[in-house]
Design an enzyme around this catalytic site. Structure first.
Site, PDB file in Angstrom:
ATOM      1  N   HIS A  17    -113.749 -53.632  71.292  1.00 57.98           N
ATOM      2  CA  HIS A  17    -113.243 -54.608  72.276  1.00 57.98           C
ATOM      3  C   HIS A  17    -113.830 -55.975  71.938  1.00 57.98           C
ATOM      4  CE1 HIS A  17    -112.219 -55.604  76.724  1.00 57.98           C
ATOM      5  NE2 HIS A  17    -112.233 -56.714  75.986  1.00 57.98           N
ATOM      6  N   HIS A  19    -112.988 -60.431  71.597  1.00 57.57           N
ATOM      7  CA  HIS A  19    -112.177 -61.648  71.709  1.00 57.57           C
ATOM      8  C   HIS A  19    -112.585 -62.607  70.598  1.00 57.57           C
ATOM      9  CE1 HIS A  19    -110.674 -60.661  75.787  1.00 57.57           C
ATOM     10  NE2 HIS A  19    -111.844 -60.061  75.908  1.00 57.57           N
ATOM     11  N   ASN A  45    -105.212 -61.760  74.386  1.00 57.55           N
ATOM     12  CA  ASN A  45    -105.025 -62.737  75.472  1.00 57.55           C
ATOM     13  C   ASN A  45    -105.206 -64.177  74.995  1.00 57.55           C
ATOM     14  OD1 ASN A  45    -107.803 -62.142  75.195  1.00 57.55           O
ATOM     15  ND2 ASN A  45    -108.241 -62.796  77.293  1.00 57.55           N
ATOM     16  N   LEU A 223    -116.371 -60.803  83.316  1.00 57.29           N
ATOM     17  CA  LEU A 223    -115.532 -59.923  84.125  1.00 57.29           C
ATOM     18  C   LEU A 223    -115.235 -58.650  83.348  1.00 57.29           C
ATOM     19  CD1 LEU A 223    -113.060 -62.529  85.654  1.00 57.29           C
ATOM     20  CD2 LEU A 223    -114.853 -61.262  86.872  1.00 57.29           C
ATOM     21  N   ASP A 251    -116.926 -56.721  74.053  1.00 55.80           N
ATOM     22  CA  ASP A 251    -116.206 -57.693  74.884  1.00 55.80           C
ATOM     23  C   ASP A 251    -116.757 -59.096  74.639  1.00 55.80           C
ATOM     24  OD1 ASP A 251    -114.323 -58.698  76.647  1.00 55.80           O
ATOM     25  OD2 ASP A 251    -115.439 -58.176  78.449  1.00 55.80           O
ATOM     26  N   HIS A 255    -116.842 -68.991  74.937  1.00 58.55           N
ATOM     27  CA  HIS A 255    -116.351 -70.207  75.594  1.00 58.55           C
ATOM     28  C   HIS A 255    -117.316 -71.329  75.234  1.00 58.55           C
ATOM     29  CE1 HIS A 255    -113.346 -68.346  78.262  1.00 58.55           C
ATOM     30  NE2 HIS A 255    -114.232 -67.415  78.562  1.00 58.55           N
ATOM     31  N   ALA A 267    -115.442 -66.922  82.590  1.00 58.65           N
ATOM     32  CA  ALA A 267    -116.072 -65.609  82.459  1.00 58.65           C
ATOM     33  C   ALA A 267    -116.103 -65.186  81.001  1.00 58.65           C
ATOM     34  CB  ALA A 267    -115.295 -64.586  83.283  1.00 58.65           C
TER      35      ALA A 267
END
Length: 348
Positions: A17, A19, A45, A223, A251, A255, A267
């Site tokens: 998982h 990003h 996303n 989150l 995860d 940012h 988040a």
């Protein structure tokens, strides 16, 4: 006299998982994953989200272009489920080896999820097709109704969405991602071989007190949100037990600093640089290092029906300080555990 350092040699892990974002951020963060992990399930996303085979192929190429020479890394792409997604497009991507799995975000559950699914019924034809072709469903397991407390959203999701869905589509393979509660740990442990879970390093290391007592720590805000200590403890006990349907999913969610340290912060924890050592620390604290390699490198491939990696990496047990920040083009990125001294790190 200092104690001799210890070395942990494990099969090269995968991150189930992740990003990676896009553009300059992508170029900055990819190497932190590609130098350690053999594969990673890449979240879809983006803005706009990855909903077509063509978009996934293009995104995969942008990721590969950012992998430094000498790193052997395979991004595993996912399709973002929407109410209007064509099941044929999803099946084509799966059959062509472009999509490894599909991701269910309840609408507005997390970053860039406004295109997400409004109800399970809206995507039932897609889910039925996934069950038929053996394609895994990855689930952000939180309800998003405004009247439900943020700390209760995962537990409510199990009873109102996850269990009815799995009763209806009994052969569907489901990964309950980034679980954060005792409810979810119990649910996955008691489930059958078609249900698995990922857990992040922050949910194993911290609870909501760490984020909120003595000042708000925005770089622990993610989150699903950190929960009470009893939930953290249940997650730690699940991984320490050697349970084989739970596996590494960082995860990691970068940012820029100004988007985290603001009056309405984003988040996500950027933990790619420190995650593996963090997991090792937890397993050591739980006297469960014998299960560490399976969690990182075996359980995930086993569930997905993929071969394990054939190379190895080493972690070394010696104190190292984590960088305070990482440079971006016009800002900085604050890594998980920034400025702190960590016990385990990947041997360079």
């Amino acid at each position: 006299m200092t104690a001799p350092s210890q070395v942990l040699k494990i099969r090269r892990p995968d991150d189930w998982h992740l990003h990676l974002r896009d553009g300059d951020m992508l170029k900055t963060v990819v190497p932190y994953t590609s130098e350690i992990y053999g594969r990673a399930i890449v979240m879809p996303n983006l803005a706009p989200p990855v909903t077509t085979v063509e978009a996934a192929v293009a995104y995969r190429q942008r990721i590969l272009d950012a992998v430094p020479a000498g790193h052997n890394f395979t991004p595993l792409m996912t399709c973002y489920l929407t109410d209007s997604l064509d099941p044929n497009e999803l099946e084509r991507g799966f059959n062509e080896g472009v999509f490894t799995a599909a991701k269910l975000y309840p609408a507005n559950a997390t970053t860039n999820s406004s295109h997400g699914v409004t109800s399970i019924d809206a995507i039932m034809p897609v889910l039925e097709r996934m069950e038929k072709i053996g394609m895994p469903l990855l689930v952000h397991g939180e309800v998003t109704h405004a009247d439900i407390d943020i700390f209760d959203r995962e537990a409510r999701f199990i009873e109102s969405v996850m269990e009815p869905l799995r009763q209806r589509l009994t052969a569907l393979k489901v990964v309950f991602e980034h679980i954060t509660t005792k409810d979810a740990a119990d649910y996955v442990r008691d489930g059958n071989e078609r249900l698995a879970a990922t857990i992040t390093p922050q949910h194993l290391m911290f609870n909501r007190n760490h984020m909120l007592v003595g000042g708000v720590r925005p770089h622990l805000y993610c989150l699903p949100i950190l929960k009470r200590n009893i939930h953290q403890q249940a997650l730690r006990e699940l991984v320490a037990s050697g349970f084989n349907r739970v596996f590494l999913g960082t995860d990691s969610a970068p940012h820029a600093r100004h988007r985290k340290e603001s009056s309405c912060g984003c988040a996500g924890c950027f933990n790619a640089p420190t995650a593996l050592g963090s997991y090792a620390t937890v397993f050591e604290e739980m006297n469960a290092l014998q299960h560490f390699e399976a969690f990182c490198s075996v359980n995930g491939p086993q569930f997905y029906g993929l071969p394990v990696n054939d190379t190895f990496i080493e972690l070394v047990r010696e104190e190292q300080q984590v960088a305070e920040s990482i440079a971006l083009t016009d800002d900085t990125l604050v890594p998980f555990l920034a400025g702190e001294t960590v016990r385990w790190s990947v041997k360079q």
